[in-house]
Design an enzyme around this catalytic site. Structure first.
Site, PDB file in Angstrom:
ATOM      1  N   ARG A 129       0.806  -1.239   0.000  1.00 40.97           N
ATOM      2  CA  ARG A 129       0.000   0.000   0.000  1.00 40.97           C
ATOM      3  C   ARG A 129       0.830   1.275   0.000  1.00 40.97           C
ATOM      4  NH1 ARG A 129      -2.890  -3.126   3.598  1.00 40.97           N
ATOM      5  NH2 ARG A 129      -4.724  -4.042   2.621  1.00 40.97           N
ATOM      6  N   LYS A 151       4.677  11.395 -11.998  1.00 41.24           N
ATOM      7  CA  LYS A 151       3.828  10.478 -12.774  1.00 41.24           C
ATOM      8  C   LYS A 151       4.538   9.133 -12.863  1.00 41.24           C
ATOM      9  CE  LYS A 151       1.486  13.359 -16.161  1.00 41.24           C
ATOM     10  NZ  LYS A 151       1.376  13.495 -17.619  1.00 41.24           N
ATOM     11  N   GLU A 193      13.637  16.605 -25.615  1.00 41.31           N
ATOM     12  CA  GLU A 193      12.784  17.247 -24.599  1.00 41.31           C
ATOM     13  C   GLU A 193      13.509  18.458 -23.989  1.00 41.31           C
ATOM     14  OE1 GLU A 193       9.635  16.046 -24.016  1.00 41.31           O
ATOM     15  OE2 GLU A 193       9.733  13.955 -24.652  1.00 41.31           O
ATOM     16  N   LYS A 235      10.649  22.287 -15.904  1.00 39.81           N
ATOM     17  CA  LYS A 235       9.518  21.372 -15.739  1.00 39.81           C
ATOM     18  C   LYS A 235       8.929  21.517 -14.327  1.00 39.81           C
ATOM     19  CE  LYS A 235       7.543  16.881 -16.327  1.00 39.81           C
ATOM     20  NZ  LYS A 235       7.666  15.441 -16.453  1.00 39.81           N
ATOM     21  N   GLU A 245      -2.365  18.996 -14.397  1.00 41.62           N
ATOM     22  CA  GLU A 245      -2.611  19.146 -15.833  1.00 41.62           C
ATOM     23  C   GLU A 245      -3.943  19.780 -16.164  1.00 41.62           C
ATOM     24  OE1 GLU A 245      -1.850  15.366 -17.734  1.00 41.62           O
ATOM     25  OE2 GLU A 245       0.062  16.099 -18.440  1.00 41.62           O
ATOM     26  N   ARG A 249       0.369  23.140 -17.611  1.00 39.30           N
ATOM     27  CA  ARG A 249       1.181  21.935 -17.809  1.00 39.30           C
ATOM     28  C   ARG A 249       1.080  21.395 -19.234  1.00 39.30           C
ATOM     29  NH1 ARG A 249       2.077  17.349 -13.154  1.00 39.30           N
ATOM     30  NH2 ARG A 249       3.316  15.890 -14.362  1.00 39.30           N
ATOM     31  N   ASN A 253       3.370  19.421 -23.555  1.00 36.92           N
ATOM     32  CA  ASN A 253       2.970  18.557 -24.672  1.00 36.92           C
ATOM     33  C   ASN A 253       3.388  19.095 -26.027  1.00 36.92           C
ATOM     34  OD1 ASN A 253       1.830  16.233 -23.791  1.00 36.92           O
ATOM     35  ND2 ASN A 253      -0.117  17.234 -23.308  1.00 36.92           N
ATOM     36  N   HIS A 256       4.046  16.975 -29.113  1.00 36.79           N
ATOM     37  CA  HIS A 256       3.583  15.627 -28.823  1.00 36.79           C
ATOM     38  C   HIS A 256       2.293  15.233 -29.537  1.00 36.79           C
ATOM     39  CE1 HIS A 256       6.752  15.781 -25.878  1.00 36.79           C
ATOM     40  NE2 HIS A 256       6.534  14.543 -25.501  1.00 36.79           N
ATOM     41  N   HIS A 260       3.192  11.897 -30.927  1.00 35.04           N
ATOM     42  CA  HIS A 260       2.559  10.649 -30.484  1.00 35.04           C
ATOM     43  C   HIS A 260       1.932   9.890 -31.656  1.00 35.04           C
ATOM     44  CE1 HIS A 260       2.244  11.948 -26.016  1.00 35.04           C
ATOM     45  NE2 HIS A 260       3.241  11.097 -26.183  1.00 35.04           N
ATOM     46  N   HIS A 272      11.203   7.990 -29.106  1.00 31.16           N
ATOM     47  CA  HIS A 272      10.301   9.075 -28.709  1.00 31.16           C
ATOM     48  C   HIS A 272      10.897  10.440 -29.076  1.00 31.16           C
ATOM     49  CE1 HIS A 272       7.204  11.033 -26.356  1.00 31.16           C
ATOM     50  NE2 HIS A 272       8.127  11.684 -25.654  1.00 31.16           N
TER      51      HIS A 272
HETATM   52  N1  LIG Z   1       6.886   9.681 -15.721  1.00 33.40           N
HETATM   53  C1  LIG Z   1       7.068  10.656 -16.554  1.00 33.40           C
HETATM   54  O1  LIG Z   1       6.775  11.820 -16.286  1.00 33.40           O
HETATM   55  C2  LIG Z   1       7.718  10.369 -17.881  1.00 33.40           C
HETATM   56  C3  LIG Z   1       8.094  11.427 -18.704  1.00 33.40           C
HETATM   57  C4  LIG Z   1       8.715  11.130 -19.908  1.00 33.40           C
HETATM   58  C5  LIG Z   1       8.927   9.802 -20.271  1.00 33.40           C
HETATM   59  N2  LIG Z   1       8.534   8.800 -19.441  1.00 33.40           N
HETATM   60  C6  LIG Z   1       8.764   7.403 -19.799  1.00 33.40           C
HETATM   61  O2  LIG Z   1      10.165   7.199 -19.879  1.00 33.40           O
HETATM   62  C7  LIG Z   1      10.412   6.090 -20.736  1.00 33.40           C
HETATM   63  C8  LIG Z   1      11.573   6.396 -21.627  1.00 33.40           C
HETATM   64  O3  LIG Z   1      12.703   6.675 -20.840  1.00 33.40           O
HETATM   65  P1  LIG Z   1      14.185   6.468 -21.377  1.00 33.40           P
HETATM   66  O4  LIG Z   1      14.317   7.123 -22.688  1.00 33.40           O
HETATM   67  O5  LIG Z   1      15.095   6.850 -20.276  1.00 33.40           O
HETATM   68  O6  LIG Z   1      14.204   4.899 -21.698  1.00 33.40           O
HETATM   69  P2  LIG Z   1      14.861   3.630 -20.958  1.00 33.40           P
HETATM   70  O7  LIG Z   1      14.622   3.669 -19.518  1.00 33.40           O
HETATM   71  O8  LIG Z   1      14.399   2.450 -21.700  1.00 33.40           O
HETATM   72  O9  LIG Z   1      16.416   3.831 -21.222  1.00 33.40           O
HETATM   73  C9  LIG Z   1      16.918   3.809 -22.537  1.00 33.40           C
HETATM   74  C10 LIG Z   1      18.045   2.782 -22.684  1.00 33.40           C
HETATM   75  O10 LIG Z   1      19.208   3.279 -22.024  1.00 33.40           O
HETATM   76  C11 LIG Z   1      19.705   2.288 -21.127  1.00 33.40           C
HETATM   77  N3  LIG Z   1      20.373   3.041 -20.050  1.00 33.40           N
HETATM   78  C12 LIG Z   1      19.794   3.751 -19.065  1.00 33.40           C
HETATM   79  N4  LIG Z   1      20.725   4.424 -18.368  1.00 33.40           N
HETATM   80  C13 LIG Z   1      21.923   4.107 -18.907  1.00 33.40           C
HETATM   81  C14 LIG Z   1      23.257   4.493 -18.640  1.00 33.40           C
HETATM   82  N5  LIG Z   1      23.551   5.405 -17.699  1.00 33.40           N
HETATM   83  N6  LIG Z   1      24.242   3.957 -19.398  1.00 33.40           N
HETATM   84  C15 LIG Z   1      23.950   3.092 -20.398  1.00 33.40           C
HETATM   85  N7  LIG Z   1      22.700   2.709 -20.718  1.00 33.40           N
HETATM   86  C16 LIG Z   1      21.702   3.211 -19.979  1.00 33.40           C
HETATM   87  C17 LIG Z   1      18.529   1.480 -20.743  1.00 33.40           C
HETATM   88  O11 LIG Z   1      18.922   0.197 -20.309  1.00 33.40           O
HETATM   89  C18 LIG Z   1      17.744   1.428 -22.052  1.00 33.40           C
HETATM   90  O12 LIG Z   1      18.264   0.440 -22.881  1.00 33.40           O
HETATM   91  C19 LIG Z   1       9.120   5.828 -21.485  1.00 33.40           C
HETATM   92  O13 LIG Z   1       8.525   4.662 -20.982  1.00 33.40           O
HETATM   93  C20 LIG Z   1       8.249   7.024 -21.150  1.00 33.40           C
HETATM   94  O14 LIG Z   1       6.877   6.715 -21.126  1.00 33.40           O
HETATM   95  C21 LIG Z   1       7.939   9.058 -18.262  1.00 33.40           C
HETATM   96 ZN   LIG Z   2       7.888  13.316 -24.367  1.00 32.74          ZN
END
Ligand SMILES: NC(=O)c1ccc[n+]([C@@H]2O[C@H](COP(=O)([O-])OP(=O)(O)OC[C@H]3O[C@@H](n4cnc5c(N)ncnc54)[C@H](O)[C@@H]3O)[C@@H](O)[C@H]2O)c1
Ligand SMILES: [Zn+2]
Length: 373
Positions: A129, A151, A193, A235, A245, A249, A253, A256, A260, A272
């Site tokens: 929980r 988020k 971004e 941000k 949002e 906020r 987007n 996007h 998207h 992305h």
């Molecule tokens: N919660 C939010 O507000 C929010 C905002 C934007 C994106 N997201 C989410 O984030 C995700 C994308 O994040 P991402 O681009 O970081 O992807 P990811 O977490 O998949 O990382 C990208 C790649 O880099 C590798 N990696 C990570 N750190 C590393 C390092 N220091 N050295 C070598 N390799 C490394 C990972 O293993 C992976 O293969 C999506 O799922 C998206 O929906 C969430």
């Molecule tokens: Zn984005």
């Protein structure tokens, strides 16, 4: 106090919470993280949640550092990649944690990119929980974007990020030294971004990116720290003003709407950052065509995106019709017209009667799409 009224009772459970947290920046921060945990006694036991890549590169070192501070921790990892961002992965990880007697006295350390952050944060919201969690983002994207705002969530067969929770971390440690091991493409994609943040809120930051791009691409810690701090400030400021949002906020987007759609039409095979880059070019063009923004700003945006190595034109195998169809199917579209955030100039977004989005007629979108090929 329990209040009594005729025929029943009322539990008074008004909720007042302060979810403020600190984001700290530095390089080689694992000792600082251990010190913080030892000092605050956040938990008796720590679960380091990470993915298969980051496990090999950084997690063992974090675990060893915690050990030298007398902290009990264990690494729980999953196969790297977006395809792992599922309920199954969460259930597996939480099952392993229960097996090792993790309970309410434990906390999660999310070490990795946005996928790790989203999964680990969601687990922190639901495990027993709710338990505290600390974020240690290791990609440009996670340091710029997903570590601010609370988020969390997972993907489902019927859409991305559709199950989740707002769960704020206890603290975020942004260690720019972890970026050194990031694949070159991941690094560049993450900057989409960052450029977006400059366009929507901060002309000085945009100029800083233009001037210092060579050092930035060499991942000099000095520049990485400026980028991380400014991204989180931009941000964070938007999220503080509009945590749920409702208005401002939405500027996050920018790029996007079309971004998207392209991501979806490419079956999530395009990064992305690429999709957002193209989306920003289309939205910028709409804005110029409508007379909201001068061409010079669009050209500066295009130039910076190109220099980073991000695409600025729509992939040939995706048609205008498909993009318009997907965007206008969105639940926030009106009379088949999708909603767009449009820039007024570098550093400022258009406001439409207190709103930061406007519905754009399909023929205007089609024109901008044509010009983005
Ligand atoms: N919660 C939010 O507000 C929010 C905002 C934007 C994106 N997201 C989410 O984030 C995700 C994308 O994040 P991402 O681009 O970081 O992807 P990811 O977490 O998949 O990382 C990208 C790649 O880099 C590798 N990696 C990570 N750190 C590393 C390092 N220091 N050295 C070598 N390799 C490394 C990972 O293993 C992976 O293969 C999506 O799922 C998206 O929906 C969430
Ligand atoms: Zn984005």
């Amino acid at each position: 106090m329990v209040g009594l009224f005729k025929g029943g009772m009322r539990l008074n459970l008004k909720r007042e919470v302060d979810e403020s947290y600190d984001i700290v920046f530095g390089e080689k921060m694992f000792e600082e993280i251990a010190q913080y945990l030892a000092k605050t006694r956040l938990a008796d036991k720590y679960a380091i949640i990470t993915d298969s890549n980051v496990r090999k590169l950084h997690a063992g070192k974090l675990e060893n550092t915690l050990k030298t501070f007398g902290l009990d921790s264990c690494i729980f990892s999953f196969e790297a990649g977006e395809q792992s961002k599922t309920m199954d992965t969460c259930m597996d990880l939480m099952g392993e944690m229960h097996k090792l007697k993790y309970g309410r006295d434990s906390a999660i350390l999310a070490l990795g990119g946005g996928v790790v952050g989203d999964i680990a944060g969601f687990m922190a919201a639901i495990f027993n929980r709710g338990i505290p969690y600390v974020q240690i983002p290791t990609t440009v994207l996670a340091q710029a974007d997903s570590s601010v705002g609370g988020k969390t969530g997972i993907d489902t067969p019927y859409g991305k990020n559709l199950i989740g929770a707002f769960q704020q971390p206890t603290r975020v440690f942004i260690d720019v030294a972890t970026l050194a091991t990031l694949h070159g493409n991941e690094y560049r994609n993450g900057l989409a971004e960052t450029i977006k943040h400059g366009v929507i809120r901060d002309a000085n930051f945009f100029e800083y990116l233009e001037t210092n791009l060579d050092e930035i691409l060499k991942r000099e810690n000095k520049q990485s720290l400026v980028i991380a701090r400014t991204n989180c400030t931009i941000k964070g400021n938007v999220v503080e003003i509009d945590p749920h949002e409702k208005g401002l906020r939405r500027v996050l987007n920018y790029g996007h709407t079309v971004g998207h759609a392209i991501e979806k039409l490419a079956d999530f095979k395009l990064p992305h950052g690429h999709c957002v880059s193209i989306g920003m070019m289309v939205a910028g063009r709409i804005s110029v065509n409508q007379g909201f923004m001068e061409m010079q700003y669009l050209l500066r945006q295009e130039d910076l995106l190109r220099r980073v190595g991000l695409p600025v034109t729509i992939p040939a195998n995706i048609s205008n019709g498909e993009i318009i169809e997907v965007t206008s199917r969105d639940k926030k579209a009106k009379n088949g017209m999708a909603r767009y955030c449009l820039p007024e100039k570098i550093g400022k977004m258009c406001e439409f009667g207190g709103e930061y989005v406007t519905h754009v007629p399909n023929q205007d979108v089609a024109r901008a799409l044509n010009e983005s090929r």
